[in-house]
Scaffold this motif. Structure first.
Motif, PDB file in Angstrom:
ATOM      1  N   THR A  32       9.882 -18.998 -94.336  1.00 15.40           N
ATOM      2  CA  THR A  32      10.443 -17.539 -94.634  1.00 15.40           C
ATOM      3  C   THR A  32      12.075 -17.841 -94.991  1.00 15.40           C
ATOM      4  OG1 THR A  32       9.234 -16.345 -93.130  1.00 15.40           O
ATOM      5  CG2 THR A  32      11.229 -15.467 -93.419  1.00 15.40           C
ATOM      6  N   GLY A  33      12.670 -18.796 -94.239  1.00 14.92           N
ATOM      7  CA  GLY A  33      14.106 -19.322 -94.482  1.00 14.92           C
ATOM      8  C   GLY A  33      14.493 -20.508 -93.783  1.00 14.92           C
ATOM      9  N   VAL A  34      15.577 -20.922 -94.265  1.00 13.48           N
ATOM     10  CA  VAL A  34      16.024 -22.153 -93.590  1.00 13.48           C
ATOM     11  C   VAL A  34      17.308 -21.891 -92.771  1.00 13.48           C
ATOM     12  CG1 VAL A  34      15.288 -23.665 -95.542  1.00 13.48           C
ATOM     13  CG2 VAL A  34      17.738 -22.767 -95.529  1.00 13.48           C
ATOM     14  N   ALA A  35      17.873 -20.485 -92.882  1.00  9.52           N
ATOM     15  CA  ALA A  35      19.016 -20.160 -92.125  1.00  9.52           C
ATOM     16  C   ALA A  35      18.962 -18.710 -91.670  1.00  9.52           C
ATOM     17  CB  ALA A  35      20.413 -20.551 -92.766  1.00  9.52           C
ATOM     18  N   THR A  36      19.178 -18.282 -90.299  1.00  7.85           N
ATOM     19  CA  THR A  36      19.091 -17.068 -89.789  1.00  7.85           C
ATOM     20  C   THR A  36      20.261 -16.554 -89.601  1.00  7.85           C
ATOM     21  OG1 THR A  36      16.583 -17.437 -89.205  1.00  7.85           O
ATOM     22  CG2 THR A  36      17.750 -15.423 -88.468  1.00  7.85           C
ATOM     23  N   MET A  37      20.874 -15.577 -90.176  1.00  3.42           N
ATOM     24  CA  MET A  37      22.207 -14.940 -89.944  1.00  3.42           C
ATOM     25  C   MET A  37      21.790 -13.594 -88.967  1.00  3.42           C
ATOM     26  SD  MET A  37      23.642 -16.792 -91.920  1.00  3.42           S
ATOM     27  CE  MET A  37      23.242 -17.917 -93.180  1.00  3.42           C
ATOM     28  N   TYR A  38      22.702 -13.707 -87.889  1.00  2.31           N
ATOM     29  CA  TYR A  38      22.518 -12.539 -86.891  1.00  2.31           C
ATOM     30  C   TYR A  38      24.050 -11.522 -86.932  1.00  2.31           C
ATOM     31  CZ  TYR A  38      18.927 -15.414 -85.156  1.00  2.31           C
ATOM     32  OH  TYR A  38      17.666 -16.073 -84.983  1.00  2.31           O
ATOM     33  N   GLU A  75      20.333 -22.671 -88.330  1.00  2.00           N
ATOM     34  CA  GLU A  75      19.678 -23.261 -89.284  1.00  2.00           C
ATOM     35  C   GLU A  75      18.791 -24.331 -88.927  1.00  2.00           C
ATOM     36  OE1 GLU A  75      23.007 -25.042 -88.026  1.00  2.00           O
ATOM     37  OE2 GLU A  75      23.012 -23.264 -89.312  1.00  2.00           O
ATOM     38  N   ASN A  76      17.649 -24.396 -89.680  1.00  2.00           N
ATOM     39  CA  ASN A  76      16.652 -25.439 -89.423  1.00  2.00           C
ATOM     40  C   ASN A  76      17.240 -26.869 -89.552  1.00  2.00           C
ATOM     41  OD1 ASN A  76      14.804 -23.218 -89.346  1.00  2.00           O
ATOM     42  ND2 ASN A  76      13.977 -23.761 -91.094  1.00  2.00           N
ATOM     43  N   SER A  77      16.665 -27.487 -88.903  1.00  2.00           N
ATOM     44  CA  SER A  77      17.048 -29.049 -88.786  1.00  2.00           C
ATOM     45  C   SER A  77      16.987 -29.650 -89.955  1.00  2.00           C
ATOM     46  CB  SER A  77      16.067 -29.953 -87.784  1.00  2.00           C
ATOM     47  OG  SER A  77      16.547 -31.269 -87.806  1.00  2.00           O
ATOM     48  N   GLY A  78      18.189 -30.358 -90.308  1.00  2.00           N
ATOM     49  CA  GLY A  78      18.342 -30.974 -91.849  1.00  2.00           C
ATOM     50  C   GLY A  78      19.104 -30.134 -92.772  1.00  2.00           C
ATOM     51  N   TYR A  79      19.374 -28.900 -92.241  1.00  2.00           N
ATOM     52  CA  TYR A  79      20.081 -28.010 -93.193  1.00  2.00           C
ATOM     53  C   TYR A  79      21.530 -27.738 -92.641  1.00  2.00           C
ATOM     54  CZ  TYR A  79      15.844 -26.878 -95.606  1.00  2.00           C
ATOM     55  OH  TYR A  79      14.897 -27.009 -96.572  1.00  2.00           O
ATOM     56  N   GLU A  80      22.611 -27.437 -93.743  1.00  2.72           N
ATOM     57  CA  GLU A  80      23.873 -27.178 -93.133  1.00  2.72           C
ATOM     58  C   GLU A  80      24.051 -25.833 -94.043  1.00  2.72           C
ATOM     59  OE1 GLU A  80      26.239 -31.246 -92.339  1.00  2.72           O
ATOM     60  OE2 GLU A  80      26.291 -30.267 -94.327  1.00  2.72           O
ATOM     61  N   VAL A  81      24.899 -24.922 -93.250  1.00  2.00           N
ATOM     62  CA  VAL A  81      25.324 -23.618 -94.141  1.00  2.00           C
ATOM     63  C   VAL A  81      26.820 -23.699 -94.302  1.00  2.00           C
ATOM     64  CG1 VAL A  81      25.522 -21.308 -93.746  1.00  2.00           C
ATOM     65  CG2 VAL A  81      23.666 -22.313 -92.957  1.00  2.00           C
ATOM     66  N   GLY A  82      27.197 -23.558 -95.503  1.00  4.68           N
ATOM     67  CA  GLY A  82      28.662 -23.348 -95.957  1.00  4.68           C
ATOM     68  C   GLY A  82      29.054 -21.781 -95.909  1.00  4.68           C
ATOM     69  N   LEU A  83      29.979 -21.562 -95.147  1.00  5.41           N
ATOM     70  CA  LEU A  83      30.682 -20.304 -95.128  1.00  5.41           C
ATOM     71  C   LEU A  83      31.919 -20.301 -95.784  1.00  5.41           C
ATOM     72  CD1 LEU A  83      29.727 -19.812 -91.297  1.00  5.41           C
ATOM     73  CD2 LEU A  83      28.332 -18.891 -93.221  1.00  5.41           C
ATOM     74  N   THR A  99      23.338 -28.608 -85.351  1.00  2.00           N
ATOM     75  CA  THR A  99      23.503 -29.040 -83.965  1.00  2.00           C
ATOM     76  C   THR A  99      25.015 -28.391 -83.613  1.00  2.00           C
ATOM     77  OG1 THR A  99      24.406 -31.105 -84.786  1.00  2.00           O
ATOM     78  CG2 THR A  99      22.284 -31.022 -84.063  1.00  2.00           C
ATOM     79  N   ASP A 100      25.514 -27.800 -84.308  1.00  6.10           N
ATOM     80  CA  ASP A 100      26.980 -27.187 -84.252  1.00  6.10           C
ATOM     81  C   ASP A 100      26.948 -25.966 -83.374  1.00  6.10           C
ATOM     82  OD1 ASP A 100      29.636 -26.488 -84.568  1.00  6.10           O
ATOM     83  OD2 ASP A 100      29.604 -26.946 -86.654  1.00  6.10           O
ATOM     84  N   SER A 101      27.749 -25.862 -82.341  1.00  4.41           N
ATOM     85  CA  SER A 101      27.782 -24.626 -81.432  1.00  4.41           C
ATOM     86  C   SER A 101      29.316 -24.095 -81.567  1.00  4.41           C
ATOM     87  CB  SER A 101      27.533 -25.305 -79.904  1.00  4.41           C
ATOM     88  OG  SER A 101      28.594 -26.162 -79.590  1.00  4.41           O
TER      89      SER A 101
END
Length: 105
Positions: A32-38, A75-83, A99-101
């Motif tokens: 479905t997706g590699v990152a979920t935004m809430y 995001e799923n392991s192995g992915y990064e999201v650029g904002l 792993t970023d919190s």
């Protein structure tokens, strides 16, 4: 997308949870997706799962994500999201890994 819609009719609604791209309260399946935004902090509120791709503001809005609308993401392991601060990947950038919190600015 599939030309579908939903209707909820109730005389006294107390709560409605709308989830796009995954099941309410669950992480999205890999397909479905590699990152979920809430929409809300702590991975709550409306959730939108996105595939790996470049999503400018117009693309995000077509998925139901408004400007400055993301308060938490996974995001799923192995992915990064650029904002990015501005539309079309302009302005200050923040890269978030699985792993970023950090809190969203």
């Amino acid at each position: 997308m599939n030309d579908q819609s939903a209707t909820l009719q109730t005389p006294r609604p107390t709560k409605v949870i709308a989830t796009f791209g995954c099941y309410a309260g669950a992480a999205p399946p890999l397909a479905t997706g590699v990152a979920t935004m809430y929409k809300d902090c702590s991975y709550t509120g409306t959730a939108v799962a996105l595939p790996a791709d470049d999503h400018n503001l117009g693309a995000l809005q077509s998925c139901g994500i408004l400007n400055d609308d993301i308060l938490s993401l996974r995001e799923n392991s192995g992915y990064e999201v650029g904002l990015y601060e501005n539309d079309n990947f302009g302005g200050t950038a923040l890269t978030v890994g699985a792993t970023d919190s950090r809190a969203m600015p």
